[in-house]
Write a protein that holds these residues in place. Structure first.
Motif, PDB file in Angstrom:
ATOM      1  N   PRO A   1       6.960   4.058   1.579  1.00 36.30           N
ATOM      2  CA  PRO A   1       8.028   4.815   2.235  1.00 36.30           C
ATOM      3  C   PRO A   1       8.463   4.243   3.575  1.00 36.30           C
ATOM      4  CG  PRO A   1       6.381   6.308   1.344  1.00 36.30           C
ATOM      5  CD  PRO A   1       5.817   4.924   1.204  1.00 36.30           C
ATOM      6  N   ASP A   2       7.613   3.431   4.222  1.00 34.26           N
ATOM      7  CA  ASP A   2       7.993   2.840   5.504  1.00 34.26           C
ATOM      8  C   ASP A   2       8.908   1.632   5.347  1.00 34.26           C
ATOM      9  OD1 ASP A   2       6.286   0.837   4.610  1.00 34.26           O
ATOM     10  OD2 ASP A   2       4.699   1.277   6.050  1.00 34.26           O
TER      11      ASP A   2
ATOM     12  N   ASP B   1       4.199  10.342   1.151  1.00 30.46           N
ATOM     13  CA  ASP B   1       3.741  10.202   2.531  1.00 30.46           C
ATOM     14  C   ASP B   1       3.162   8.823   2.825  1.00 30.46           C
ATOM     15  OD1 ASP B   1       1.305  10.254   1.233  1.00 30.46           O
ATOM     16  OD2 ASP B   1       0.614  12.133   2.139  1.00 30.46           O
ATOM     17  N   GLY B   2       3.114   7.936   1.833  1.00 31.20           N
ATOM     18  CA  GLY B   2       2.633   6.582   2.040  1.00 31.20           C
ATOM     19  C   GLY B   2       1.133   6.459   2.221  1.00 31.20           C
TER      20      GLY B   2
ATOM     21  N   ASP C   1      -6.551   6.084  -2.666  1.00 32.20           N
ATOM     22  CA  ASP C   1      -6.328   6.145  -1.225  1.00 32.20           C
ATOM     23  C   ASP C   1      -5.890   4.773  -0.734  1.00 32.20           C
ATOM     24  OD1 ASP C   1      -7.270   5.837   1.718  1.00 32.20           O
ATOM     25  OD2 ASP C   1      -7.358   8.004   1.364  1.00 32.20           O
ATOM     26  N   ALA C   2      -4.766   4.704  -0.020  1.00 34.14           N
ATOM     27  CA  ALA C   2      -4.189   3.422   0.381  1.00 34.14           C
ATOM     28  C   ALA C   2      -5.028   2.704   1.425  1.00 34.14           C
ATOM     29  CB  ALA C   2      -2.772   3.628   0.922  1.00 34.14           C
ATOM     30  N   GLU C   3      -5.924   3.405   2.117  1.00 33.23           N
ATOM     31  CA  GLU C   3      -6.776   2.772   3.130  1.00 33.23           C
ATOM     32  C   GLU C   3      -8.141   2.407   2.577  1.00 33.23           C
ATOM     33  OE1 GLU C   3      -5.993   1.730   6.132  1.00 33.23           O
ATOM     34  OE2 GLU C   3      -3.924   2.380   5.791  1.00 33.23           O
ATOM     35  N   THR C   4      -8.759   3.333   1.883  1.00 38.31           N
ATOM     36  CA  THR C   4     -10.141   3.124   1.450  1.00 38.31           C
ATOM     37  C   THR C   4     -10.267   2.537   0.050  1.00 38.31           C
ATOM     38  OG1 THR C   4     -10.368   5.345   0.485  1.00 38.31           O
ATOM     39  CG2 THR C   4     -10.797   5.104   2.846  1.00 38.31           C
TER      40      THR C   4
ATOM     41  N   ILE D   1       6.798  12.513  -8.455  1.00 38.61           N
ATOM     42  CA  ILE D   1       7.909  13.468  -8.390  1.00 38.61           C
ATOM     43  C   ILE D   1       7.917  14.134  -7.010  1.00 38.61           C
ATOM     44  CG2 ILE D   1       8.773  15.661  -9.285  1.00 38.61           C
ATOM     45  CD1 ILE D   1       7.803  14.768 -12.045  1.00 38.61           C
ATOM     46  N   ASP D   2       6.754  14.524  -6.555  1.00 44.23           N
ATOM     47  CA  ASP D   2       6.549  15.023  -5.196  1.00 44.23           C
ATOM     48  C   ASP D   2       5.097  14.755  -4.847  1.00 44.23           C
ATOM     49  OD1 ASP D   2       4.969  17.167  -6.296  1.00 44.23           O
ATOM     50  OD2 ASP D   2       6.817  18.274  -6.691  1.00 44.23           O
TER      51      ASP D   2
END
Length: 437
Positions: free
Chosen positions: A215-216, A261-262, A281-284, A303-304
């Motif tokens: 999203p960024d 929310d990225g 999880d995008a970090e872990t 979708i959400d």
């Protein structure tokens, strides 16, 4: 890519790319051809911007803006040879003459060289019929960002007239290849929305696939097979080039898509023996299983923040299903035809684009979630990989023309169509970035 000589099977969705990416590489910018314009395309005159500086202007701002607006299919730009005058300030405009030329709007401006690489762009959008000023700005720009400033001007004009967000400042990511067999090289490319300024942010001798924007509008997730033992999902920063491996388990690691929310990605993993949808999880890199079914579950999209849509053959043929990211019972949402796959969700979650197969033809279709109504938008025989524009108005997809891989774009109502080609090489798996922050 879907191979011509057999029907798509979801179990192969991730693996097919290893064998069917067409040869060719992006060596030049893309060319956009309008194959169908909207019936209500608005006539607009875009005058070459005035220039104060030595030599020629470093960029033709007006030409970039005109190409952007015309490529949308929503505007019809007056040819330069038909311009009745070339004003660069509102005081010089004679509205009566412009009304006779048949335009509804007029864009004028000038570029001033301030010092070194610093420039100022002034522009005004005028309503010819009402004879009034619509909007205008002064922009301070560095030399290397003049084309980006032109895209931003096009976004402003588009939004002021149509009351919709413009998408010309966005970027697209895609996969290209060069060579054959052991000499084949794969590239993950990023370009402006009009196909200009392509940059290879990653080059590999092993397959690359499934680029997906965060999203960024800065980070890209994608799948790489550079480890010959297994695939892996990577996250790469498109600005500084840094990247890291997110996950690489036994079996398939594929089809990543970002949460709104990225902070998470939905993806397909098969380390348990069967392809299932997971949230990571995008970090872990910690993965939580979402689906649990003996069928093949693949190609998730959000979708959400609480719900994903995915492709599954649990009903006997590929269809789309919705499920909560916390798990539970999945609900089938497509019923028309025996093949519906590769979902892409509009930003507001109201519309889902997909590949709809019927009679050996694979075309891009959309389903309206509130009503369940489906519309087929394209007319090709091998259209795939749909990706929504961030304003929800257009869908980019991969296709074939003359035996060559090309990109297409179509409006959600089917009234506007584009073909996007390379002078050399093929291009596949487009991903349209969110609006730049």
């Amino acid at each position: 890519m879907i191979e011509k000589n057999h029907k798509y099977k979801p179990v192969l969705a991730v693996l097919l790319w290893m064998v069917c990416l067409a040869p060719g590489m992006v060596r030049a910018a893309m060319e956009i051809e309008i194959t169908r314009a909207g019936l209500s395309a608005l006539p607009i005159a875009i005058v070459p911007f005035g220039w104060s500086g030595t030599g020629e202007a470093p960029s033709d701002i007006a030409a970039v803006v005109a190409n952007d607006l015309q490529s949308s299919g929503r505007f019809r730009a007056l040819d330069r040879q038909d311009l009745v005058a070339t004003p660069d300030s509102g005081a010089e405009v004679k509205y009566a003459n412009w009304r006779l030329s048949g335009v509804d709007y007029l864009l004028i401006g000038r570029v001033d060289h301030v010092r070194n690489d610093d420039y100022t762009i002034q522009f005004q959008l005028l309503d010819v019929l009402r004879q009034e000023h619509v909007t205008g700005y002064n922009l301070s720009v560095r030399n290397g960002h003049l084309r980006q400033a032109a895209h931003e001007i096009a976004d402003i004009v588009y939004e002021k007239i149509l009351n919709e967000k413009g998408i010309f400042s966005t970027r697209i990511a895609y996969i290209s290849t060069l060579g054959q067999g052991d000499d084949r090289v794969y590239r993950l490319q990023v370009a402006d929305s009009d196909g200009q300024n392509p940059v290879a942010i990653l080059t590999s001798k092993r397959p690359l696939m499934s680029p997906a924007w965060a999203p960024d509008a800065r980070r890209l997730a994608y799948v790489s097979f550079e480890d010959t033992k297994r695939s892996a999902i990577f996250i790469q920063d498109t600005r500084d080039g840094s990247r890291r491996k997110l996950i690489s388990r036994t079996g398939i690691n594929g089809a990543p898509t970002w949460s709104p929310d990225g902070k998470k990605l939905a993806a397909v993993l098969s380390h348990s023996g069967n392809p299932e949808v997971y949230v990571i999880d995008a970090e872990t890199g910690q993965a939580s299983q979402v689906t649990n079914n003996p069928a093949i579950d693949t190609e998730p999209d959000w979708i959400d923040k609480n719900t994903v849509v995915f492709t599954s053959d649990r009903s006997g043929s590929p269809q789309l299903y919705e499920v909560a990211v916390s798990g539970g019972r999945a609900e089938r949402i497509t019923f028309e035809g025996r093949y519906n796959a590769s979902p892409s969700v509009s930003e507001d979650g109201s519309t889902i684009a997909m590949v709809h197969g019927e009679g050996g033809q694979y075309r891009i279709a959309v389903i309206d979630r509130p009503t369940g109504l489906m519309s087929v938008l394209t007319e090709g025989s091998l259209d795939e990989s749909p990706s929504f524009a961030p304003n929800g108005g257009m869908i980019m997809y991969a296709s074939e023309s003359g035996g060559k891989g090309v990109l297409g774009a179509v409006s959600v109502d089917g009234s506007v169509k584009q073909r996007i080609t390379l002078k050399e090489g093929d291009v596949r798996e487009p991903s349209w970035s969110p609006l730049l922050q």
